[in-house]
Design an enzyme around this catalytic site. Structure first.
Site, PDB file in Angstrom:
ATOM      1  N   ASP A 193      -2.623   1.285   6.915  1.00  0.00           N
ATOM      2  CA  ASP A 193      -1.807   1.004   5.727  1.00  0.00           C
ATOM      3  C   ASP A 193      -1.351  -0.454   5.718  1.00  0.00           C
ATOM      4  O   ASP A 193      -1.266  -1.082   4.657  1.00  0.00           O
ATOM      5  CB  ASP A 193      -0.576   1.919   5.690  1.00  0.00           C
ATOM      6  CG  ASP A 193      -0.942   3.372   5.877  1.00  0.00           C
ATOM      7  OD1 ASP A 193      -1.225   4.035   4.871  1.00  0.00           O
ATOM      8  OD2 ASP A 193      -0.955   3.828   7.029  1.00  0.00           O
ATOM      9  N   ASP A 211       0.886  -1.169   0.000  1.00  0.00           N
ATOM     10  CA  ASP A 211       0.000   0.000   0.000  1.00  0.00           C
ATOM     11  C   ASP A 211       0.923   1.217   0.000  1.00  0.00           C
ATOM     12  O   ASP A 211       1.429   1.610   1.041  1.00  0.00           O
ATOM     13  CB  ASP A 211      -0.900  -0.009   1.234  1.00  0.00           C
ATOM     14  CG  ASP A 211      -1.850   1.172   1.265  1.00  0.00           C
ATOM     15  OD1 ASP A 211      -2.359   1.559   0.194  1.00  0.00           O
ATOM     16  OD2 ASP A 211      -2.079   1.712   2.362  1.00  0.00           O
ATOM     17  N   GLU A 261      -1.096  -1.258  -4.841  1.00  0.00           N
ATOM     18  CA  GLU A 261      -2.347  -0.533  -5.059  1.00  0.00           C
ATOM     19  C   GLU A 261      -2.176   0.418  -6.231  1.00  0.00           C
ATOM     20  O   GLU A 261      -1.220   1.178  -6.288  1.00  0.00           O
ATOM     21  CB  GLU A 261      -2.740   0.247  -3.805  1.00  0.00           C
ATOM     22  CG  GLU A 261      -4.081   0.945  -3.946  1.00  0.00           C
ATOM     23  CD  GLU A 261      -4.499   1.637  -2.671  1.00  0.00           C
ATOM     24  OE1 GLU A 261      -5.160   0.982  -1.847  1.00  0.00           O
ATOM     25  OE2 GLU A 261      -4.163   2.817  -2.506  1.00  0.00           O
TER      26      GLU A 261
END
Length: 180
Positions: free
Chosen positions: A141, A7, A68
């Site tokens: 996160d 992430d 991501e």
């Protein structure tokens, strides 16, 4: 399949490793955050993220890295930092010959919670449940990185079959677009 989910972020880059196959219970192999200081120069921050990702790759030996997909936000500086951290993760994987997959936030949320509009708390709760953890990983996160890995493990078989079908269809077409 062992997957490293990333992430991306300049200050907090979530990382999580999940192992398993679709349809079977999954296992978390590690979760954490690579941190950099907002006071550091951008280049040093990117090197810090690189070193952190490299350590995770060395320690966990994933078969694929899932990042991501950066999406447009109103805050351009946030998008830029996210994109830069994302590129570092992809570069680290490419150097090792590891495949990289990208998933959008809504795709990950839908895969893990059933809703592409789920909030961070819902994602954390489902990650906790799916990986049989005692508590949601902190910060968010880290939970998001695990959600990325889970999403990929669940969706990869279908995506691979679709890619193979498209490739087989294209192979049957002549250069003029007619079947052979």
């Amino acid at each position: 399949m062992r997957v490293l989910g990333v992430d991306p972020g300049l200050t907090r880059c979530g990382v999580g490793v999940v192992e398993g196959v679709a349809g079977r219970p999954l296992t978390m192999r590690g979760v954490g955050v690579v941190r950099t200081s907002v006071d550091e120069e951008l280049g040093r921050r990117l090197v810090g993220i690189e070193r952190g990702i490299e350590q995770w790759l060395d320690e966990h030996r994933p078969e694929i890295v899932v990042v991501e997909r950066v999406f447009s936000q109103h805050n351009v500086s946030t998008v830029m930092g996210t994109a830069q951290a994302s590129a570092v993760a992809m570069l680290c994987a490419a150097r090792r010959g590891l495949p990289v997959a990208l998933h959008t936030p809504s795709e990950v949320k839908a895969a893990v919670t059933g809703s592409g509009r789920a909030d961070k708390a819902q994602v954390g709760a489902m990650v906790t449940r799916l990986l049989r953890l005692d508590a949601p990983p902190k910060p968010a996160d880290a939970a998001d990185a695990l959600a990325l890995a889970i999403c990929h493990i669940w969706r990869a078989p279908a995506q691979n079959r679709l890619q193979q079908a498209v490739a087989a269809h294209r192979a049957t077409l002549s250069p003029k677009g007619r079947t052979a």
